[in-house]
Design a protein around this motif. Structure first.
Motif, PDB file in Angstrom:
ATOM      1  N   MET A 186      -4.034   0.325  -4.800  1.00 16.61           N
ATOM      2  CA  MET A 186      -4.735   0.303  -3.192  1.00 16.61           C
ATOM      3  C   MET A 186      -4.624   1.603  -2.951  1.00 16.61           C
ATOM      4  SD  MET A 186      -5.662  -0.474  -0.049  1.00 16.61           S
ATOM      5  CE  MET A 186      -5.408  -2.602  -0.207  1.00 16.61           C
ATOM      6  N   GLY A 214      -5.234   3.589   1.044  1.00 16.96           N
ATOM      7  CA  GLY A 214      -6.008   3.445   2.290  1.00 16.96           C
ATOM      8  C   GLY A 214      -5.014   4.208   3.325  1.00 16.96           C
ATOM      9  N   LEU A 255      -9.018   8.174  -1.478  1.00 13.59           N
ATOM     10  CA  LEU A 255      -8.801   6.331  -0.625  1.00 13.59           C
ATOM     11  C   LEU A 255     -10.136   5.544  -1.244  1.00 13.59           C
ATOM     12  CD1 LEU A 255      -7.164   7.343   3.260  1.00 13.59           C
ATOM     13  CD2 LEU A 255      -5.928   7.476   0.323  1.00 13.59           C
ATOM     14  N   SER A 290      -9.595   2.142   0.677  1.00  9.71           N
ATOM     15  CA  SER A 290      -9.875   1.266   2.101  1.00  9.71           C
ATOM     16  C   SER A 290      -9.883   2.010   3.258  1.00  9.71           C
ATOM     17  CB  SER A 290      -8.830   0.475   1.411  1.00  9.71           C
ATOM     18  OG  SER A 290      -9.192  -0.286  -0.055  1.00  9.71           O
ATOM     19  N   VAL A 291     -10.009   1.257   3.847  1.00  7.12           N
ATOM     20  CA  VAL A 291      -9.631   1.389   5.477  1.00  7.12           C
ATOM     21  C   VAL A 291      -9.474   0.492   6.151  1.00  7.12           C
ATOM     22  CG1 VAL A 291     -11.131   3.623   5.570  1.00  7.12           C
ATOM     23  CG2 VAL A 291     -12.058   1.309   6.594  1.00  7.12           C
ATOM     24  N   VAL A 337      -0.717   2.528   1.876  1.00  2.40           N
ATOM     25  CA  VAL A 337      -1.003   3.197   2.985  1.00  2.40           C
ATOM     26  C   VAL A 337      -0.973   3.618   3.810  1.00  2.40           C
ATOM     27  CG1 VAL A 337      -2.832   1.380   4.444  1.00  2.40           C
ATOM     28  CG2 VAL A 337      -2.559   0.390   2.417  1.00  2.40           C
ATOM     29  N   PRO A 383     -10.225  -0.545  -5.752  1.00 10.80           N
ATOM     30  CA  PRO A 383      -9.323  -1.872  -5.436  1.00 10.80           C
ATOM     31  C   PRO A 383      -8.547  -2.836  -5.971  1.00 10.80           C
ATOM     32  CG  PRO A 383     -11.739  -1.776  -4.430  1.00 10.80           C
ATOM     33  CD  PRO A 383     -11.732  -0.700  -5.679  1.00 10.80           C
TER      34      PRO A 383
END
Length: 534
Positions: free
Chosen positions: A59, A61, A99, A101-102, A395, A426
Motif C-alpha cells: 500500500m 497511499g 503511490l 492508492s488515493v 498512507v 496494491p
C-alpha cells in the motif's frame, strides 16, 4: 486527520510447483510475438526467492482531504473544469511519487462529494451546502484515478456534521440533521450524528452502501472520528439514547464501544454481500490503550482511542470486521509519550495471523517539526516499518503536503530513493479467487532511443494491468515474483490498453503484461513481446 479531521496473492489453485514451471522462452523471431505454448502460470507465494526491497504488493497511499478545502478543491466556488484540473494535477503527482492508492474524502460533514439522493452536496465544492457543482466529482475521480493505475478508496466521516460556523448554522434543508433534529448532538462548537441511535447507524450504513453500489470504488475508508475527541470537561450528551437503547449495559463506555463496533461490523457485512472486492478499512488514532490501563496495551502514555473515541480497534481485528487498519502514528522515533519505534511493533503484533492488513498513517504535514527534521524525516519512519513484516505499506497525510514545494516534498523524494525504487501493486482483496485470464496478444515497438510503445488486446474483467520489463532473451517465472522488473501499472479503460516505457533498457528485453481483476488478483503473464537493442 490532523485533528481536523506483502505478499503476492495465490494466482491459481493449479499453479505449478517452482521446479515444474514452464520456462518463458522466445523462439527469437524478433516480431514481438512469443510462442503461446510457452505461457505459464504466475508462481504462487514461496515458490521463488524474492527481494524484500522490491515487494510485489504494498500500500502506497495519500489522503485527499476535502473538509475545509485542505487539499481539494483548493477553494470553494471553482467551476467544474477548474476543480477537475486541480484533481488531475494531484492524481498525476500521486502517480509520479510512486503511490498506487488515493483516499478521497467523499463525505466530510454528513454531506456528499457525489450525486446523492440521501444527502446534500458538500459546501466545500460551491461554498453552499446543497450547491450543485455541475458534475459528479466522485465519478470523475474514480475514472481518472483508475486511468492512472491508482486505486480509489472512498473516505467517509460517519458521524461528524461540522462546526457551528458555518456548518450547523447553514444546514441545507435536505441534510439528515435538519430532517431529523433529534439525531444531532452538539458538543462544544461541533455537531455529530448520535452514534447511540440505531436509526443513525442504519442511515450511515445505507449512505456508505449507496456509494458502494453506484460507484466503482476500490475501498471504503473511515478515519478516527467516531465519538468526538474529548473537549474541556464537556460531556457528550447522549443521555436520551442511553436511556432508550443502553439498558443491557452497566457502563455507558461499553455501550458506546458497542455502538461503534455494531456500525463497523454491519458495514463490513453489507460490503461483503454487495461487492466483496471492495476493501473496508479504518484509520484509528495511533494508541489503542496504554499498558498502564491494560496489560495488552502499548508502552505509551497518550490519549487512548478505546476510551476517547470509543474505538475498540482490537475487537475489529479479532472479529475480522475490517480488511485493513491504518493507525495514525504521527509521532517521531524516541518520543516519550508515544514512540513510533514502540508502536509499529505493537500494531504488528496485533494483526499477526489475523488476515487484517496493517498500513501506517504517516504525518507528512509534520515534516520540519521537532523530530521530523531533515530530508530523511519520512524515510526514517519507513526504516522501522521494514523491520516488521506485518507492515504492508503506508498512507500519507496529506497529498498537498507531499506535492507542495517544501520540506515534505523533499522528504517524499527521499522515500522514493530509499524505499520506492520500484513500483508496487496494491494489496489484493482477501476474497480473491482464481486468477483472471491473461493477456493473449502483446506488441512492443521501439520508436526511438528513449521510448518503447506497448499495446495489447483488452481482457474482459481487467481492472488494471501491470507491465514488466525483463532483461535478456530467456525467461523464468520467478522473474515476475517480486517488483524487481515491474515498471508500472495502467488502467483498463480508454480506447485500448497501452503503455509507454520512456526509460527502456539498452540491451534485449522481454515485456510481460499481467491482468489485475476487481479483487486485484493477478493473472499469469501470457505471451511476451521481445525488443532488441535500439
Amino acid at each position: 486527520m490532523r485533528r481536523l479531521l506483502l505478499s503476492v496473492a495465490a494466482m491459481a489453485a493449479t499453479a505449478p510447483l517452482l521446479g515444474a514451471c514452464v520456462p518463458w522462452s522466445d523462439p527469437g523471431s524478433g516480431d514481438g510475438a512469443d510462442d503461446p505454448r510457452t505461457h505459464a502460470a504466475m508462481p504462487a507465494p514461496g515458490q521463488c526467492d524474492t527481494d524484500p526491497a522490491a515487494p510485489k504488493r504494498q500500500m502506497r497511499g495519500a489522503w485527499f482531504t476535502t473538509v475545509r478545502n485542505i487539499d481539494w478543491p483548493s477553494e470553494p466556488g471553482l467551476d467544474a473544469r477548474e476543480q477537475q484540473s486541480e484533481l488531475d494535477d494531484l492524481l498525476d503527482r500521486a502517480a509520479g511519487l510512486g503511490l498506487n492508492s488515493v483516499f478521497l474524502h467523499v463525505r466530510p460533514t454528513a454531506d456528499a462529494l457525489y450525486a446523492s439522493e440521501k444527502e446534500p452536496w458538500a459546501r466545500y465544492l460551491t461554498g453552499e451546502q446543497g450547491g450543485d457543482p455541475g458534475y459528479d466529482p466522485l465519478a470523475y475521480a474514480v475514472e481518472q484515478a483508475h486511468r492512472r493505475g491508482l486505486e480509489l478508496h472512498a473516505w467517509f466521516n460517519p458521524y461528524r456534521v461540522g462546526w457551528k460556523d458555518p456548518d450547523l448554522e447553514n444546514l441545507a434543508p435536505e441534510h439528515p440533521a435538519r430532517q431529523h433534529p433529534d439525531w444531532l448532538v452538539e458538543y462544544g462548537d461541533e455537531g455529530y450524528l448520535d452514534p447511540g441511535n440505531p436509526d443513525v447507524r442504519a442511515w450511515v450504513t445505507d449512505v456508505v452502501l449507496d456509494v458502494v453500489e453506484r460507484y466503482d470504488v476500490d475501498g471504503v475508508h473511515f478515519d478516527d472520528y467516531f465519538y468526538p475527541y474529548p473537549g474541556d470537561g464537556e460531556e457528550f450528551d447522549d443521555d436520551s439514547s442511553f436511556r432508550e437503547h443502553g439498558g443491557d449495559f452497566d457502563s455507558r463506555a461499553d455501550w458506546r464501544r458497542h455502538n461503534v463496533d455494531a456500525l463497523v461490523a454491519g458495514i463490513h457485512e453489507r460490503i461483503q454481500q454487495t461487492r466483496p472486492w471492495v476493501r473496508f478499512g479504518i484509520s484509528p488514532f495511533g494508541i489503542w490503550r496504554n499498558a498502564d490501563s491494560d496489560p495488552a496495551g502499548s508502552d505509551t502514555a497518550g490519549l487512548e482511542s478505546y476510551s476517547a473515541q470509543y474505538a475498540d480497534t482490537l475487537t475489529w481485528i479479532e472479529e475480522g470486521t475490517v480488511d485493513y487498519i491504518v493507525p495514525q502514528l504521527y509521532w517521531q522515533r524516541g518520543f516519550d509519550t508515544a514512540d513510533y519505534a514502540e508502536l509499529v511493533p505493537w500494531w504488528s503484533e496485533q494483526v499477526a495471523g489475523t488476515g487484517v492488513d496493517l498500513y501506517i498513517g504517516q504525518a507528512a504535514y509534520r515534516v520540519g517539526d521537532e523530530g521530523f527534521r531533515g530530508a530523511d524525516a519520512l524515510s526514517r519512519q519507513l526504516d522501522v516499518n521494514a523491520e516488521h513484516g506485518e507492515v504492508g505499506g503506508d498512507v500519507y497525510f496529506s497529498i498537498s503536503d507531499l506535492t507542495a514545494t517544501g520540506r515534505a516534498a523533499e522528504a517524499m523524494a527521499a522515500v522514493g530513493d530509499a524505499h520506492y525504487t520500484r513500483p508496487a501493486l496494491p494489496p489484493a482483496s482477501d476474497s480473491a479467487g482464481e486468477a483472471p485470464d491473461p493477456v493473449s496478444e502483446l506488441t512492443a515497438e521501439r520508436v526511438g532511443p528513449g521510448r518503447v510503445d506497448l499495446a495489447w488486446t483488452p481482457v474482459d474483467g481487467a481492472r488494471f494491468y501491470a507491465v514488466y520489463r525483463v532483461p535478456g532473451d530467456g525467461g523464468d517465472p520467478c522473474d515476475l515474483a517480486d517488483a524487481d522488473h515491474l515498471i508500472g501499472t495502467t488502467g483498463a479503460g480508454g480506447d485500448g490498453p497501452a503503455f509507454t516505457d520512456d526509460a527502456p533498457a539498452d540491451g534485449p528485453v522481454r515485456y510481460h503484461v499481467t491482468v489485475l481483476d476487481d479483487y486485484r488478483a493477478e493473472s499469469g503473464p501470457g505471451p511476451a513481446a521481445r525488443v532488441s537493442p535500439g
